[in-house]
Design a protein around this motif. Structure first.
Motif, short mmCIF file in Angstrom:
data_model
loop_
_atom_site.label_atom_id
_atom_site.label_comp_id
_atom_site.label_asym_id
_atom_site.label_seq_id
_atom_site.Cartn_x
_atom_site.Cartn_y
_atom_site.Cartn_z
N UNK A 138 0.77 -1.24 0.04
CA UNK A 138 -0.13 0.19 0.01
C UNK A 138 0.90 1.17 -0.08
N UNK A 139 2.15 1.38 0.72
CA UNK A 139 2.91 2.52 0.89
C UNK A 139 3.50 2.63 -0.61
N UNK A 140 4.19 1.64 -1.10
CA UNK A 140 4.77 1.66 -2.66
C UNK A 140 3.70 2.26 -3.55
N UNK A 141 2.58 1.73 -3.30
CA UNK A 141 1.48 1.98 -4.25
C UNK A 141 1.18 3.66 -4.19
N UNK A 142 1.18 4.10 -2.90
CA UNK A 142 0.90 5.44 -2.86
C UNK A 142 1.87 6.39 -3.02
N UNK A 143 3.06 5.85 -3.15
CA UNK A 143 4.39 6.35 -3.27
C UNK A 143 4.36 6.78 -4.94
N UNK A 144 4.44 5.67 -5.72
CA UNK A 144 4.47 5.26 -6.90
C UNK A 144 3.42 6.17 -7.86
N UNK A 145 2.45 5.99 -7.57
CA UNK A 145 0.98 6.69 -8.27
C UNK A 145 1.32 8.11 -8.55
N UNK B 298 3.94 9.64 -8.71
CA UNK B 298 5.22 9.97 -9.47
C UNK B 298 4.86 9.73 -10.97
N UNK B 299 3.95 8.76 -11.33
CA UNK B 299 3.61 8.56 -12.91
C UNK B 299 2.73 9.76 -13.20
N UNK B 300 2.02 10.25 -12.08
CA UNK B 300 1.08 11.30 -12.46
C UNK B 300 1.80 12.67 -12.75
N UNK B 301 2.98 12.64 -12.21
CA UNK B 301 4.13 13.78 -12.40
C UNK B 301 4.74 13.67 -13.92
N UNK B 302 5.02 12.36 -14.17
CA UNK B 302 5.66 12.21 -15.48
C UNK B 302 4.95 12.36 -16.57
N UNK B 303 3.36 12.15 -16.28
CA UNK B 303 2.60 12.57 -17.31
C UNK B 303 2.42 14.05 -17.38
N UNK B 304 2.46 14.85 -16.35
CA UNK B 304 2.28 16.27 -16.32
C UNK B 304 3.28 16.82 -17.17
N UNK B 305 4.35 16.41 -16.80
CA UNK B 305 5.83 16.76 -17.38
C UNK B 305 6.01 16.33 -18.77
N UNK B 306 5.13 15.64 -19.21
CA UNK B 306 5.07 15.19 -20.59
C UNK B 306 6.26 14.16 -20.93
N UNK B 307 6.63 13.52 -19.96
CA UNK B 307 7.55 12.38 -20.16
C UNK B 307 7.05 11.17 -20.77
N UNK C 174 -0.26 6.56 -17.45
CA UNK C 174 0.52 5.79 -16.44
C UNK C 174 0.35 4.51 -16.56
N UNK C 175 1.32 3.76 -16.19
CA UNK C 175 1.22 2.23 -16.21
C UNK C 175 0.43 2.05 -15.00
N UNK C 176 -0.01 2.69 -14.05
CA UNK C 176 -0.61 2.70 -13.06
C UNK C 176 -2.33 2.49 -13.28
N UNK C 177 -2.51 3.09 -14.43
CA UNK C 177 -4.14 3.11 -14.77
C UNK C 177 -4.69 1.78 -14.71
N UNK C 178 -5.65 1.92 -14.17
CA UNK C 178 -6.48 0.52 -14.00
C UNK C 178 -6.26 -0.32 -12.74
N UNK C 179 -5.32 0.09 -12.14
CA UNK C 179 -4.59 -0.56 -10.82
C UNK C 179 -5.46 0.02 -9.82
N UNK C 180 -5.75 -1.01 -8.56
CA UNK C 180 -6.41 -0.65 -7.63
C UNK C 180 -5.38 -0.60 -6.32
N UNK C 181 -5.82 0.43 -5.36
CA UNK C 181 -4.78 0.41 -4.38
C UNK C 181 -4.96 -0.85 -3.37
N UNK C 182 -3.89 -1.54 -2.84
CA UNK C 182 -4.02 -2.62 -2.21
C UNK C 182 -4.85 -2.57 -0.91
N UNK C 183 -5.29 -3.30 -0.46
CA UNK C 183 -6.04 -3.08 0.90
C UNK C 183 -5.29 -3.72 1.92
N UNK C 184 -5.32 -2.84 3.10
CA UNK C 184 -4.54 -3.24 4.08
C UNK C 184 -5.44 -3.79 5.26
#
Length: 109
Positions: free
Chosen positions: A11-18, A20-29, A33-43
């Motif tokens: 869950x922590x990794x998911x919340x950190x990486x998502x 980051x990919x949004x920032x990469x999209x915003x920067x046009x890189x 996002x490869x995270x599209x369609x993924x769900x946050x892991x349940x704890x």
């Protein structure tokens, strides 16, 4: 590849990486996002067990003595309890400890 040790870590990794990919999209890189369609892991709602005072006393009493090993073990137990570091403690070196400023440098790899 990330090694997932628990649902909380995933869950922590998911919340950190998502973001980051949004920032990469915003920067046009990247276009999307490869995270599209993924769900946050349940704890689980189960609370993490906390060591009791009696158990901490027993741990510290097991490190009685003034020799190097006893002192080292007492310091390790106190660092684990007081700071929350875990595996990072294995990477500590003498240069990471500053007794003048009561400072310990912990490096997360």
């Amino acid at each position: 590849m990330l090694e997932m040790r628990s649902a909380a870590t995933a869950n922590t990794n998911y919340r950190a990486i998502r973001p980051f990919f949004a920032w990469l999209i915003g920067e046009g890189v990247i276009p999307r996002s490869p995270m599209e369609g993924t769900r946050q892991p349940k704890t689980p709602d189960k609370p993490v067990p906390v060591i009791r005072d009696r158990e901490m006393t027993e741990l510290l009493n097991a490190c009685v003595g003034r020799g190097f090993l006893a002192l080292r073990d007492r310091v390790i137990i106190r660092l684990l309890a007081d700071t929350g570091v875990r595996g990072e403690i294995a990477g500590l070196d003498v240069a990471d400890v500053d007794l003048d400023y009561d400072f310990i440098r912990v490096t997360v790899v």
